[in-house]
Motif scaffolding. Sequence first.
Motif, short mmCIF file in Angstrom:
data_model
loop_
_atom_site.label_atom_id
_atom_site.label_comp_id
_atom_site.label_asym_id
_atom_site.label_seq_id
_atom_site.Cartn_x
_atom_site.Cartn_y
_atom_site.Cartn_z
N MET A 118 23.08 51.25 42.29
CA MET A 118 24.51 51.08 42.42
C MET A 118 25.14 51.20 41.04
SD MET A 118 25.05 50.61 45.61
CE MET A 118 26.75 50.30 45.42
N PRO A 119 26.33 51.77 40.99
CA PRO A 119 27.03 51.85 39.71
C PRO A 119 27.49 50.46 39.25
CG PRO A 119 28.38 52.73 41.50
CD PRO A 119 27.04 52.42 42.08
N ALA A 120 27.63 50.30 37.96
CA ALA A 120 27.99 48.99 37.39
C ALA A 120 29.35 48.51 37.88
CB ALA A 120 27.97 49.07 35.87
N TRP A 121 30.29 49.44 38.10
CA TRP A 121 31.62 49.02 38.54
C TRP A 121 31.57 48.34 39.91
CZ3 TRP A 121 32.98 51.10 43.12
CH2 TRP A 121 32.46 52.34 43.47
N TYR A 122 30.56 48.66 40.71
CA TYR A 122 30.46 48.03 42.04
C TYR A 122 30.23 46.53 41.90
CZ TYR A 122 28.96 46.83 46.69
OH TYR A 122 28.86 46.23 47.92
N PHE A 123 29.41 46.14 40.94
CA PHE A 123 29.14 44.71 40.74
C PHE A 123 30.38 43.99 40.25
CE2 PHE A 123 24.96 46.76 39.92
CZ PHE A 123 24.40 46.41 41.14
N VAL A 124 31.15 44.64 39.39
CA VAL A 124 32.41 44.06 38.92
C VAL A 124 33.37 43.91 40.09
CG1 VAL A 124 34.40 44.40 37.40
CG2 VAL A 124 32.11 44.98 36.59
N LEU A 125 33.46 44.94 40.93
CA LEU A 125 34.34 44.87 42.09
C LEU A 125 33.92 43.77 43.06
CD1 LEU A 125 36.76 46.10 43.57
CD2 LEU A 125 35.17 47.66 44.68
N ALA A 126 32.62 43.64 43.29
CA ALA A 126 32.13 42.57 44.17
C ALA A 126 32.46 41.20 43.58
CB ALA A 126 30.63 42.71 44.39
N ALA A 168 33.80 31.50 37.18
CA ALA A 168 32.38 31.19 37.36
C ALA A 168 31.79 32.02 38.50
CB ALA A 168 32.20 29.70 37.64
N LEU A 169 32.52 32.12 39.60
CA LEU A 169 32.03 32.92 40.73
C LEU A 169 31.98 34.40 40.40
CD1 LEU A 169 33.72 31.07 43.70
CD2 LEU A 169 31.32 31.01 43.02
N LEU A 170 32.92 34.88 39.60
CA LEU A 170 32.92 36.27 39.17
C LEU A 170 31.63 36.58 38.41
CD1 LEU A 170 34.43 39.01 38.55
CD2 LEU A 170 35.22 37.87 36.48
N LEU A 203 34.93 40.50 41.47
CA LEU A 203 36.38 40.31 41.58
C LEU A 203 36.79 39.93 43.00
CD1 LEU A 203 37.75 43.25 39.41
CD2 LEU A 203 37.95 40.81 38.94
N LEU A 204 36.13 40.53 43.97
CA LEU A 204 36.45 40.22 45.36
C LEU A 204 36.15 38.76 45.67
CD1 LEU A 204 37.50 41.62 47.88
CD2 LEU A 204 35.14 42.17 48.47
N VAL A 205 35.01 38.27 45.19
CA VAL A 205 34.65 36.87 45.42
C VAL A 205 35.59 35.93 44.68
CG1 VAL A 205 32.84 35.16 44.98
CG2 VAL A 205 32.24 37.38 45.92
N ALA A 206 35.95 36.28 43.45
CA ALA A 206 36.79 35.41 42.62
C ALA A 206 38.27 35.50 42.97
CB ALA A 206 36.61 35.77 41.16
N SER A 207 38.68 36.54 43.70
CA SER A 207 40.11 36.78 43.92
C SER A 207 40.82 35.65 44.65
CB SER A 207 40.31 38.10 44.67
OG SER A 207 39.79 38.01 45.98
N ILE A 267 40.27 43.92 48.78
CA ILE A 267 39.55 44.33 49.99
C ILE A 267 39.88 45.78 50.32
CG2 ILE A 267 39.45 43.99 52.51
CD1 ILE A 267 39.63 40.97 51.94
N ALA A 268 41.15 46.16 50.20
CA ALA A 268 41.54 47.56 50.47
C ALA A 268 40.88 48.51 49.48
CB ALA A 268 43.07 47.69 50.41
N VAL A 269 40.84 48.14 48.21
CA VAL A 269 40.17 48.98 47.21
C VAL A 269 38.68 49.08 47.51
CG1 VAL A 269 39.50 49.07 44.76
CG2 VAL A 269 41.85 48.56 45.39
N HIS A 270 38.08 47.96 47.87
CA HIS A 270 36.66 47.93 48.19
C HIS A 270 36.35 48.85 49.37
CE1 HIS A 270 32.81 45.87 47.66
NE2 HIS A 270 32.66 46.03 48.96
#
Length: 135
Positions: free
Chosen positions: A1-9, A103-105, A11-15, A37-40
């Motif tokens: 998986m690309p690194a940006w996917y982990f950042v997006l995941a 922390a969750l991010l 961010l989604l959890v921390a949002s 969620i829409a971006v994801h």
Amino acid sequence: MPAWYFVLAGLLVASFDVSEQFRSDYPLVAALPVVLIAVHITLWFALLARRRQYVRSVWRSPRARLLVVLLSGVRLLLQLFLTRVANAAAPLHTYAHLIMGLALLVLTMTGAWFDQWLILRTVNKRTEQTKERQR
């Protein structure tokens, strides 16, 4: 998986917590989880189409489920800890959601990356063993 996917995941959890922190001052921040969620979903169908099966297998693994349970537990413990500490220090109470979100991010990004690393290491070892047997 690309690194940006982990950042997006992450961010989604921390949002949720980040939006809770700034909702009263900036009403548009309340829409942050919906936007992420829409971006994801958009990236899921556009850029990750070839890797969709791999992503599903990673997130269906027992380690990924364990990661979700651990993140839920960490969030609960952070909330209890910050509530107890916030009684003594008012500024912590003011930023409790932001602290939980950050922390969750970090934990989500690190946990998802580690899960992928572990899976890839296992797959690479199996490939090497297969090649050695063929020799």
